[in-house]
Design an enzyme around this catalytic site. Structure first.
Site, PDB file in Angstrom:
ATOM      1  N   HIS A 142      98.956  33.938  45.129  1.00  0.00           N
ATOM      2  CA  HIS A 142      97.564  34.350  45.382  1.00  0.00           C
ATOM      3  C   HIS A 142      96.892  34.587  44.026  1.00  0.00           C
ATOM      4  O   HIS A 142      96.587  35.720  43.661  1.00  0.00           O
ATOM      5  CB  HIS A 142      97.559  35.617  46.244  1.00  0.00           C
ATOM      6  CG  HIS A 142      96.241  35.927  46.903  1.00  0.00           C
ATOM      7  ND1 HIS A 142      95.114  35.125  46.771  1.00  0.00           N
ATOM      8  CD2 HIS A 142      95.868  36.961  47.716  1.00  0.00           C
ATOM      9  CE1 HIS A 142      94.119  35.659  47.472  1.00  0.00           C
ATOM     10  NE2 HIS A 142      94.549  36.761  48.050  1.00  0.00           N
ATOM     11  N   GLN A 149      93.522  36.651  43.527  1.00  0.00           N
ATOM     12  CA  GLN A 149      93.658  38.104  43.711  1.00  0.00           C
ATOM     13  C   GLN A 149      94.096  38.784  42.413  1.00  0.00           C
ATOM     14  O   GLN A 149      93.548  39.809  42.017  1.00  0.00           O
ATOM     15  CB  GLN A 149      94.676  38.392  44.828  1.00  0.00           C
ATOM     16  CG  GLN A 149      94.929  39.872  45.039  1.00  0.00           C
ATOM     17  CD  GLN A 149      93.733  40.610  45.619  1.00  0.00           C
ATOM     18  OE1 GLN A 149      93.172  40.185  46.619  1.00  0.00           O
ATOM     19  NE2 GLN A 149      93.333  41.730  45.000  1.00  0.00           N
ATOM     20  N   ASP A 154     101.508  45.988  49.160  1.00  0.00           N
ATOM     21  CA  ASP A 154     100.856  45.007  50.037  1.00  0.00           C
ATOM     22  C   ASP A 154     101.500  45.169  51.418  1.00  0.00           C
ATOM     23  O   ASP A 154     102.545  45.822  51.571  1.00  0.00           O
ATOM     24  CB  ASP A 154     101.062  43.592  49.466  1.00  0.00           C
ATOM     25  CG  ASP A 154     100.363  42.505  50.277  1.00  0.00           C
ATOM     26  OD1 ASP A 154      99.472  42.826  51.086  1.00  0.00           O
ATOM     27  OD2 ASP A 154     100.718  41.316  50.096  1.00  0.00           O
ATOM     28  N   CYS A 206      95.946  44.754  47.530  1.00  0.00           N
ATOM     29  CA  CYS A 206      95.033  43.604  47.662  1.00  0.00           C
ATOM     30  C   CYS A 206      94.200  43.697  48.933  1.00  0.00           C
ATOM     31  O   CYS A 206      93.154  43.067  49.028  1.00  0.00           O
ATOM     32  CB  CYS A 206      95.824  42.308  47.620  1.00  0.00           C
ATOM     33  SG  CYS A 206      97.083  42.201  48.902  1.00  0.00           S
ATOM     34  N   ARG A 254      87.077  40.831  43.139  1.00  0.00           N
ATOM     35  CA  ARG A 254      87.371  39.472  43.612  1.00  0.00           C
ATOM     36  C   ARG A 254      86.163  38.574  43.356  1.00  0.00           C
ATOM     37  O   ARG A 254      86.291  37.449  42.869  1.00  0.00           O
ATOM     38  CB  ARG A 254      87.672  39.486  45.126  1.00  0.00           C
ATOM     39  CG  ARG A 254      88.990  40.101  45.522  1.00  0.00           C
ATOM     40  CD  ARG A 254      90.179  39.311  45.023  1.00  0.00           C
ATOM     41  NE  ARG A 254      90.159  37.924  45.467  1.00  0.00           N
ATOM     42  CZ  ARG A 254      90.592  37.491  46.656  1.00  0.00           C
ATOM     43  NH1 ARG A 254      91.105  38.337  47.531  1.00  0.00           N
ATOM     44  NH2 ARG A 254      90.558  36.200  46.985  1.00  0.00           N
TER      45      ARG A 254
HETATM   46  N1  NVA Z   1     100.760  39.073  51.479  1.00  0.00           N
HETATM   47  C1  NVA Z   1      99.539  39.025  52.250  1.00  0.00           C
HETATM   48  C2  NVA Z   1      98.345  39.017  51.349  1.00  0.00           C
HETATM   49  C3  NVA Z   1      97.021  39.063  52.069  1.00  0.00           C
HETATM   50  C4  NVA Z   1      95.851  39.025  51.140  1.00  0.00           C
HETATM   51  C5  NVA Z   1      99.553  37.812  53.158  1.00  0.00           C
HETATM   52  O1  NVA Z   1      99.926  36.725  52.705  1.00  0.00           O
HETATM   53  O2  NVA Z   1      99.223  37.957  54.331  1.00  0.00           O
HETATM   54  N1   CP Z   2      93.042  40.289  49.555  1.00  0.00           N
HETATM   55  C1   CP Z   2      92.648  39.240  50.301  1.00  0.00           C
HETATM   56  O1   CP Z   2      92.874  38.058  49.952  1.00  0.00           O
HETATM   57  O2   CP Z   2      91.980  39.589  51.415  1.00  0.00           O
HETATM   58  P1   CP Z   2      91.550  38.628  52.626  1.00  0.00           P
HETATM   59  O3   CP Z   2      92.810  38.213  53.324  1.00  0.00           O
HETATM   60  O4   CP Z   2      90.665  39.468  53.483  1.00  0.00           O
HETATM   61  O5   CP Z   2      90.832  37.438  52.053  1.00  0.00           O
END
Ligand code: NVA
Ligand code: CP
Length: 307
Positions: free
Chosen positions: A129, A132, A225, A265, A293
């Site tokens: 990600h 982020q 997270d 995040c 962001r």
């Molecule tokens: N680890 C989480 C991050 C969401 C922004 C996911 O992949 O769902």
């Molecule tokens: N942190 C993040 O990527 O949030 P969303 O899943 O809401 O985009």
């Protein structure tokens, strides 16, 4: 000129990443100066998973730079009926100036980037990600100072896409990092990841431990997270059991540096990976982090999509 993408931090040098964050700081401080910088440009936004922050911060961000964003949900494109990534990449490249994609497999993002003739931005995969963590380092610099060398970030909970991106972010900004997860939930590829991180920052202290109390000690940043990432919903009950004891609570925060900040995040699950008193407490910076962001991504879009 060859088009550029933003799909992994590993495609950028530390110097380039520092410049991008400096640019994000500038755009945040002087938004009006950039309000026509991507005038008339179109960003396609493909979402094969849910999103609040990523979707809205990209859409608001491109608009604030003078352009516009087109949203495509999981079932909107012919991609969901079997059209190839190759064809999708080629067709979208004829209409738009950039593509942001959130999907499952990182290899799909790589393939899209390979065949698109316009920049591709990774808005989250199961593997990483990167957008982020650009917002995260921007926030750390704002709260704790630009000289991040030697600062310690401790990530607590389920090792996932965020953990991996945070490791490479820390390496590029000369920070140390400890990952606190039960062994079953540590990154499988951690030895390889460590080799890559140490190539970026040879003095980096990067530890993978199970014991939260020792891991958190002296940290400047505590990060967590969700325990159940998107796509893992069936494992939720098991994960709640296995990760019990890894919630970031005020007792854990007390073991960190007294000026430590708490980051997440988002989306968060109060009472699971983080206690309400921490995420809503005075050390939490989660909403500034979410705001950043947009600023960080404006810098990324400016960098990639400007003529
Ligand atoms: N680890 C989480 C991050 C969401 C922004 C996911 O992949 O769902
Ligand atoms: N942190 C993040 O990527 O949030 P969303 O899943 O809401 O985009």
């Amino acid at each position: 000129m060859k088009k550029k993408d933003f799909i992994s931090l590993l495609d950028y040098t530390s110097e380039e990443l520092h410049s991008l964050i400096d640019l994000a700081d500038q755009i945040k401080a002087n938004p009006k100066e950039y309000s026509n910088s991507l005038s008339g440009k179109i960003l396609g936004m493909i979402f094969q998973k849910n999103s609040t922050r990523t979707r809205i911060s990209f859409q608001a961000g491109i608009y604030q730079l003078g352009g516009t964003g087109f949203f495509f949900g999981a079932n909107d494109l012919q991609l969901s009926r079997g059209e190839t990534i190759y064809d999708t990449a080629n067709v979208l490249s004829r209409y738009m100036d950039g593509i942001m994609i959130r999907t499952f497999a990182y290899s799909d993002v790589q393939e899209l980037a390979k065949h698109a003739t316009i920049p591709v931005i990774n808005g989250l995969t199961d593997y990483n990600h990167p957008c982020q963590v650009m917002a995260d380092i921007m926030t750390i610099r704002e709260k704790l100072g630009k000289n991040t060398k030697g600062m310690k970030l401790t990530y607590v909970g389920d090792s996932n896409n965020m953990t991996l991106s945070l490791i490479y972010m820390c390496a590029n900004f000369k920070m140390n990092m400890t990952v606190v997860s039960p062994m079953k939930y540590q990154l499988k590829e951690r030895e390889d990841v460590k080799k890559i991180a140490l190539k970026i920052y040879p003095d980096m202290k990067l530890d993978f431990v199970e014991d939260a109390a020792s891991g958190v000690k002296g940290s400047n940043v505590i990060y967590t997270d969700t325990w159940t990432s998107m796509g893992q919903e069936k494992e939720r009950e098991q994960r709640l059991k296995d990760l019990n004891g890894y919630m970031v609570d005020s007792k854990m925060m007390k073991l960190a540096d007294k000026n430590a900040i708490f980051m997440h995040c988002l989306p968060a699950h109060r009472g699971e990976e983080v206690a309400t008193e921490v995420i809503d407490g005075h050390q939490s910076v989660v909403f500034d982090e979410a705001e950043n962001r947009m600023h960080a991504q404006k810098a990324i879009m400016y960098h990639l999509m400007r003529d």
